[in-house]
Design a protein around this motif. Structure first.
Motif, PDB file in Angstrom:
ATOM      1  N   PHE A  19     -79.615  -2.432 -23.553  1.00 49.42           N
ATOM      2  CA  PHE A  19     -78.724  -1.774 -24.499  1.00 49.42           C
ATOM      3  C   PHE A  19     -78.329  -2.798 -25.539  1.00 49.42           C
ATOM      4  N   ASN A  20     -78.467  -2.407 -26.804  1.00 43.15           N
ATOM      5  CA  ASN A  20     -78.132  -3.308 -27.897  1.00 43.15           C
ATOM      6  C   ASN A  20     -77.132  -2.617 -28.804  1.00 43.15           C
ATOM      7  N   LYS A  21     -75.912  -3.125 -28.837  1.00 39.97           N
ATOM      8  CA  LYS A  21     -74.837  -2.569 -29.659  1.00 39.97           C
ATOM      9  C   LYS A  21     -74.652  -3.448 -30.877  1.00 39.97           C
ATOM     10  N   ARG A  46     -78.139   7.331 -17.173  1.00 37.23           N
ATOM     11  CA  ARG A  46     -77.239   7.078 -16.034  1.00 37.23           C
ATOM     12  C   ARG A  46     -76.302   5.911 -16.325  1.00 37.23           C
ATOM     13  N   ILE A  47     -76.870   4.822 -16.817  1.00 38.10           N
ATOM     14  CA  ILE A  47     -76.039   3.644 -17.090  1.00 38.10           C
ATOM     15  C   ILE A  47     -75.050   3.944 -18.205  1.00 38.10           C
ATOM     16  N   LEU A  48     -75.504   4.607 -19.259  1.00 39.05           N
ATOM     17  CA  LEU A  48     -74.591   4.956 -20.353  1.00 39.05           C
ATOM     18  C   LEU A  48     -73.427   5.823 -19.871  1.00 39.05           C
ATOM     19  N   GLN A  49     -73.681   6.624 -18.836  1.00 40.26           N
ATOM     20  CA  GLN A  49     -72.635   7.501 -18.308  1.00 40.26           C
ATOM     21  C   GLN A  49     -71.875   6.854 -17.152  1.00 40.26           C
ATOM     22  N   GLY A  50     -72.145   5.564 -16.891  1.00 38.71           N
ATOM     23  CA  GLY A  50     -71.354   4.796 -15.932  1.00 38.71           C
ATOM     24  C   GLY A  50     -71.918   4.678 -14.531  1.00 38.71           C
ATOM     25  N   LEU A  60     -73.600  -5.834 -12.371  1.00 38.28           N
ATOM     26  CA  LEU A  60     -73.027  -4.487 -12.265  1.00 38.28           C
ATOM     27  C   LEU A  60     -71.747  -4.335 -13.075  1.00 38.28           C
ATOM     28  N   ASP A  61     -70.992  -5.421 -13.242  1.00 40.06           N
ATOM     29  CA  ASP A  61     -69.751  -5.364 -14.016  1.00 40.06           C
ATOM     30  C   ASP A  61     -70.002  -5.014 -15.486  1.00 40.06           C
ATOM     31  N   LYS A  62     -71.219  -5.196 -15.951  1.00 43.28           N
ATOM     32  CA  LYS A  62     -71.555  -4.905 -17.353  1.00 43.28           C
ATOM     33  C   LYS A  62     -71.746  -3.403 -17.614  1.00 43.28           C
ATOM     34  N   VAL A  63     -71.872  -2.606 -16.553  1.00 42.80           N
ATOM     35  CA  VAL A  63     -72.039  -1.158 -16.724  1.00 42.80           C
ATOM     36  C   VAL A  63     -70.841  -0.574 -17.472  1.00 42.80           C
ATOM     37  N   GLU A  64     -69.652  -1.037 -17.155  1.00 39.93           N
ATOM     38  CA  GLU A  64     -68.445  -0.523 -17.821  1.00 39.93           C
ATOM     39  C   GLU A  64     -68.452  -0.826 -19.317  1.00 39.93           C
ATOM     40  N   ILE A  65     -68.992  -1.964 -19.684  1.00 39.58           N
ATOM     41  CA  ILE A  65     -69.087  -2.311 -21.109  1.00 39.58           C
ATOM     42  C   ILE A  65     -70.040  -1.336 -21.803  1.00 39.58           C
ATOM     43  N   VAL A  66     -71.222  -1.133 -21.201  1.00 41.10           N
ATOM     44  CA  VAL A  66     -72.209  -0.223 -21.788  1.00 41.10           C
ATOM     45  C   VAL A  66     -71.636   1.198 -21.850  1.00 41.10           C
TER      46      VAL A  66
END
Length: 113
Positions: A19-21, A46-50, A60-66
């Motif tokens: 993911f690139n923001k 799935r990752i975008l939706q958490g 795994l802590d980066k999922v919340e950022i994405v």
């Protein structure tokens, strides 16, 4: 900012989901077959939706950022549009089934003879 995950999917080797923001928006890539063939893939969504399902990397802590990047993105808008279209399709599919049943009834007459 770029965040990358390793995700175990249906193949032997894990997929790389990135993911690139930036100021220009959000880009999500995956090297699974669906994504490589220009289709949407469940790994990115799935990752975008958490969801952390299938993630095998140690971030795994980066999922919340994405997940925080998803609301208001063009990806969210596209997913909402798709969900609406799928509901409309379901409604029309059911209507077509009812109409075909009615045609079948009409073909044999009101008494079924």
């Amino acid at each position: 900012m770029k965040i990358t995950f390793s995700v175990q999917g249906s193949e032997e080797y894990p997929y790389t989901v990135s993911f690139n923001k930036s100021d220009d928006g959000l880009i999500a890539t995956c090297d699974c077959n669906a994504a490589l063939n220009g289709m949407h893939c469940k790994h990115r969504l799935r990752i975008l939706q958490g969801s952390r399902e299938g993630i095998i990397s140690k971030n795994l802590d980066k999922v919340e950022i994405v997940k925080s990047w998803y609301p208001g993105s063009s990806i969210e808008t596209a997913v909402i549009d798709l969900e609406k279209a799928e509901e409309e399709f379901k409604t029309y599919r059911n209507k077509i089934h009812r109409l075909k049943t009615n045609v079948a009834i009409c073909l044999v007459g009101k008494n079924g003879k």
